[in-house]
Design an enzyme around this catalytic site. Structure first.
Site, PDB file in Angstrom:
ATOM      1  N   MET A 144       0.759  -1.304   0.072  1.00  0.00           N
ATOM      2  CA  MET A 144       0.078  -0.109   0.023  1.00  0.00           C
ATOM      3  C   MET A 144       0.870   1.236  -0.097  1.00  0.00           C
ATOM      4  O   MET A 144       0.400   2.248  -0.360  1.00  0.00           O
ATOM      5  CB  MET A 144      -1.309   0.115   1.077  1.00  0.00           C
ATOM      6  CG  MET A 144      -2.194  -1.008   1.079  1.00  0.00           C
ATOM      7  SD  MET A 144      -3.155  -0.479  -0.393  1.00  0.00           S
ATOM      8  CE  MET A 144      -3.848   1.146   0.054  1.00  0.00           C
ATOM      9  N   GLY A 444       0.564 -56.926 -33.610  1.00  0.00           N
ATOM     10  CA  GLY A 444       1.386 -57.469 -34.396  1.00  0.00           C
ATOM     11  C   GLY A 444       2.124 -58.415 -33.703  1.00  0.00           C
ATOM     12  O   GLY A 444       3.003 -59.206 -34.407  1.00  0.00           O
ATOM     13  N   GLY A 446       1.449 -61.037 -32.376  1.00  0.00           N
ATOM     14  CA  GLY A 446       0.829 -62.375 -32.323  1.00  0.00           C
ATOM     15  C   GLY A 446       0.042 -62.819 -31.225  1.00  0.00           C
ATOM     16  O   GLY A 446      -0.251 -64.125 -30.834  1.00  0.00           O
ATOM     17  N   LYS A 447      -0.478 -61.907 -30.525  1.00  0.00           N
ATOM     18  CA  LYS A 447      -1.173 -62.328 -29.169  1.00  0.00           C
ATOM     19  C   LYS A 447      -2.635 -63.209 -29.580  1.00  0.00           C
ATOM     20  O   LYS A 447      -2.911 -64.096 -29.177  1.00  0.00           O
ATOM     21  CB  LYS A 447      -1.793 -61.044 -28.743  1.00  0.00           C
ATOM     22  CG  LYS A 447      -0.506 -60.218 -27.925  1.00  0.00           C
ATOM     23  CD  LYS A 447      -0.997 -58.868 -27.353  1.00  0.00           C
ATOM     24  CE  LYS A 447      -1.908 -58.063 -28.218  1.00  0.00           C
ATOM     25  NZ  LYS A 447      -0.988 -57.336 -29.336  1.00  0.00           N
ATOM     26  N   SER A 515      -2.923 -53.995 -23.986  1.00  0.00           N
ATOM     27  CA  SER A 515      -2.969 -53.469 -22.587  1.00  0.00           C
ATOM     28  C   SER A 515      -1.647 -52.956 -22.193  1.00  0.00           C
ATOM     29  O   SER A 515      -0.761 -53.431 -21.496  1.00  0.00           O
ATOM     30  CB  SER A 515      -3.180 -54.541 -21.550  1.00  0.00           C
ATOM     31  OG  SER A 515      -2.735 -55.950 -21.958  1.00  0.00           O
TER      32      SER A 515
END
Length: 609
Positions: A144, A444, A446-447, A515
Site C-alpha cells: 500500500m 502385430g 501375435g497375441k 494393454s
C-alpha cells in the site's frame, strides 16, 4: 504465563515473491522479536534497510530464483500467543506444497499486490485455501505504500476480493491494507486515518483454534499394541475429547466397547483432547486394526465406498478415470478409481469446464469408487477424516490431494446380492479351475493368434473357455472408446470386469489386448482371486511387429495419419516379471500354445482336483 495446551496458531502465507510475501514474513518475525539481534543486524544494509527475505528459512533461494523451493516453517511467540508460520511456495509449479501447507493451517493470509491486483496465481491460492477449508481466511492488500495508501485503490480491490470469495463459497472474509516494508498495519498502526481496526498481527493473535475440541470424538487407529492378552489402541484424536468410562464404536464394523484406560506421553490420563496422541484400553476384546476409526458411540460416523470429491492433481502424468490408484485417508489405505470427472474448475472465474483427465496443478470435482468401505466425515466438517492423498501404485509417489464432499447415494443403495451357487460350484461342474490368461504385447506381436491356438487345444481337451479379443471388444462393449490414454484405461477396465464375471462362471478366459500400461494389468490381476491370473507377455522386437503389419497400422502411425498408436507415439510398458514370457519371433504360435497348455496342466488348472 502458561498457555493453554494446543493454543499455537498455524498460519499460512499465500503469495509470490512479487506480492511482497518475503518482506511481510520477515517484518512479522523481526518485530515479534523472533530474530536474534546479530542476525537482524547482518540483514541490515548500510542505508538502514532490512533485507527481510533473508530472515526466513527457504526465502533466500526464493529471492534468488523467483520461487520458493519448499515449505518453510518458523516458530515464534508474542506475549499473547505462540505461532507456527507456514510459508508455502507461491509458484504454480509448487501447488502440491501449497496444498500441504493449507491442509495444516488454522488461518490463511492471502496476499494481493496493490499494484497488480488479483492475478491468476492469487486466485489459485485463494481457491486452494477455500477447498482445503482453512477455517479463517484473511486477504492482505500488500504494498500500500507503493500506491500512496490510496483508499480508492484499496476499496476497488477489496470489492473484487469479496466477489471472488463469495463465488468460492467463503462465508465471510476480511480484507486489510498492509505494507510489509514499513510494517504499517502489519505490526503497527498505519499512518493514514482511514485505516481502522486491529493490525494483521493482532488479528492473528485473536484468531480461533481448537474448534475440533467441540466436535464429537473421532480417532483413526494408528497401531495396536499387545502385551500378553492386553491390547491398547494408539492414535491421534482428530476431534473431540475422550474420558475413561466413555462408550466408543469401532468403524466400519459397528462394534461397541467402553474405555477403561487412557495413557499418553506423561502416563495415565483421565481425559485426552483433540490433537493429542493416546493409547486406549477397552473393556473387551474387539476386532480392531490399523485404519479403523474409534468414534463416540452416541455419534457414529457414516461408512461408504463411493464419493463426490474435489481433487487437486499433483502428478506429472495426468489423472486417468478408471486407472487404479491407492487412496490414503487418516491411517487407512485402500484402492480407488475415479469413475467420472464431473468438471474441471477454472481458477480465473470458478466456472466448471468439461474434462476427461486432470493435468498437473488442475483442480476437479470427481466421482470415485474405493476398494473397501471407509468411515468418513465430509472434509468441511473434519479435515482428518474427510481429506485424503492419492498415491501412484507403480511409482509410490503422491500424485493428488482430495477432499470428500459427500457419499454418493448409490454407495448406500447398491448392495451385493447373496447367491446360492458360487464360483467353486460352477467350476466343479466343469471339471476345471477358473483361470484368466492375459495376453499382452505390441500390435502385430501375435497375441490373438497364440490365444486362438491355445483355445483350440483346450476345446479338444474338453475344457470350457472364452476368448476376449481386443479388436472384437471394440465392436460392441467398448465401441464408444477411442485410443487416448484415458480411453485405453477404460477399455482395459471393461475387459477385466468382463473376464472376472466369466471366471465367476467357472470358465478359462483368454484375454488378448495390447494393454500397454503396467498399472492396468495389475488392476486386472487384483480383480481375480489369488492364483487365477496368468500374465502372458507375447514379446517381439518393434521391427518384427512392423514387418507383420498386415493392417498397415504402423505405416499410418509413422506417417502421422494415426495418432496414439502404441509403440510409436504412445508408450508400451513391458511386463517386468510376466508369468509366461513368449519370444514370439523365436517360436511358432503352435509351439507357444502347446507350452501354455502344458503350464496350465502343471499348475493344475485343467482339473477340478
Amino acid at each position: 504465563m502458561a498457555r493453554p495446551p494446543g493454543d499455537r496458531l498455524r498460519f499460512l502465507t499465500c503469495g509470490s515473491v512479487d506480492d511482497g510475501k518475503s518482506t511481510l514474513m520477515g517484518r512479522l518475525l523481526i518485530d515479534a522479536g523472533a530474530v536474534p539481534e546479530d542476525v537482524a543486524a547482518a540483514a541490515t544494509g548500510a542505508d538502514g534497510a532490512v533485507d527481510f527475505a533473508s530472515l526466513v528459512d527457504g526465502l533466500l533461494a526464493e529471492k534468488e530464483q523467483g520461487i520458493t523451493i519448499d515449505v518453510a516453517h518458523r516458530y515464534f511467540s508474542t506475549p499473547r500467543r505462540d505461532f507456527h508460520a507456514i510459508d508455502a511456495p507461491g509458484h504454480e509449479q509448487y501447488t502440491r506444497n501449497m496444498v500441504t501447507g493449507a491442509s495444516q493451517a488454522d488461518v490463511a493470509v492471502v496476499l494481493v499486490d496493490a499494484l497488480r491486483g488479483l492475478t491468476s496465481q492469487t486466485r489459485r491460492h485463494a481457491l486452494i485455501a477455500a477447498i482445503t477449508r482453512v477455517p479463517t481466511v484473511l486477504f492482505a492488500i500488500t504494498k500500500m505504500d507503493a500506491v500512496g495508501w490510496d483508499r480508492a485503490r484499496f476499496d476497488a480491490l477489496a470489492a473484487e476480493v469479496a466477489a471472488f470469495a463469495a463465488a468460492m463459497g467463503l462465508p465471510s472474509v476480511e480484507v486489510l491494507p498492509v505494507s510489509g516494508l514499513t510494517g504499517e498495519n502489519v505490526t503497527r498502526a498505519a499512518a493514514v486515518d482511514w485505516v481502522r481496526g486491529p493490525t494483521l498481527l493482532e488479528r492473528l493473535e485473536a484468531a480461533p483454534v481448537n474448534e475440533a475440541d467441540q466436535a464429537p470424538f473421532r480417532m483413526p487407529v494408528q497401531s495396536v499394541r499387545r502385551d500378553g492378552l492386553e491390547r491398547t489402541y494408539v492414535g491421534r484424536l482428530a476431534s473431540g475429547r475422550l474420558h475413561v468410562g466413555d462408550a466408543v464404536r469401532i468403524e466400519p464394523s459397528g462394534r461397541q466397547a467402553t474405555v477403561v484406560r487412557l495413557s499418553g506421553a506423561d502416563g495415565e490420563l483421565d481425559e485426552v483432547q483433540a490433537g493429542l496422541t493416546a493409547a486406549i484400553g477397552l473393556d473387551r476384546p474387539v476386532d480392531l486394526a490399523r485404519g479403523d476409526v474409534l468414534t463416540a458411540a452416541s455419534d457414529p460416523l457414516e461408512v461408504a465406498d463411493q464419493f463426490e470429491v474435489e481433487i487437486v492433481w499433483m502428478g506429472e502424468e495426468p489423472l486417468l478415470p478408471g486407472r487404479v490408484y491407492d487412496l490414503k485417508m487418516g491411517t487407512r489405505t485402500t484402492s480407488m478409481q475415479v469413475t467420472e470427472i464431473r468438471r474441471r474448475v477454472s481458477v480465473d472465474d470458478l466456472s466448471g469446464l468439461a474434462a476427461k483427465t486432470l493435468a498437473l496443478n488442475e483442480i476437479g470435482v470427481c466421482n470415485l469408487a474405493l476398494g473397501a468401505e471407509v468411515a468418513f466425515t465430509p472434509y468441511a466438517e473434519n479435515r482428518t477424516l474427510g481429506g485424503f492423498i492419492v498415491i501412484d501404485r507403480q511409482t509410490l509417489a503422491t500424485v493428488g490431494a482430495g477432499m470428500i464432499r459427500f457419499a454418493l447415494r448409490r454407495a448406500h443403495n447398491v448392495h451385493r446380492q447373496a447367491l446360492t451357487l458360487d464360483a467353486g460350484t460352477r467350476a466343479a461342474a466343469k471339471g476345471q479351475k477358473p483361470t484368466v490368461l492375459w495376453f499382452t504385447g505390441l500390435s502385430g506381436a501375435g497375441k490373438s493368434t497364440v490365444a486362438d491356438a491355445v483355445e483350440r487345444r483346450l476345446h479338444v481337451l474338453g475344457r470350457h473357455t472364452y476368448l476376449i479379443d481386443g479388436d472384437n471388444l471394440r465392436h460392441g462393449l467398448t465401441r464408444d472408446l477411442g485410443f487416448t490414454d484415458a480411453d485405453r484405461v477404460e477399455n482395459i477396465r471393461r475387459a477385466a470386469e468382463t473376464a472376472r464375471l466369466m471366471v465367476d462362471a467357472g470358465l478359462i478366459v483368454l484375454v488378448s489386448l495390447i494393454s500397454p500400461f503396467a498399472s492396468e494389468r495389475r488392476m486386472a490381476r487384483d480383480l481375480m482371486p489369488p492364483g487365477q491370473f496368468i500374465e502372458v507377455f507375447v514379446d517381439v522386437p518393434l521391427a518384427v511387429a512392423e514387418a507383420r503389419d498386415v493392417k498397415g497400422l504402423y505405416r499410418k502411425a509413422r506417417a502421422g495419419a494415426l495418432a496414439n498408436f502404441t509403440g510409436i507415439d504412445s508408450p508400451y510398458e513391458p511386463p517386468a516379471a510376466p508369468d509366461v514370457h513368449l519370444r514370439a519371433d523365436q517360436e511358432t504360435p503352435d509351439q507357444a500354445a502347446e507350452r501354455i497348455v502344458e503350464i496350465l496342466r502343471t499348475l493344475g488348472r485343467l482339473s477340478a482336483d
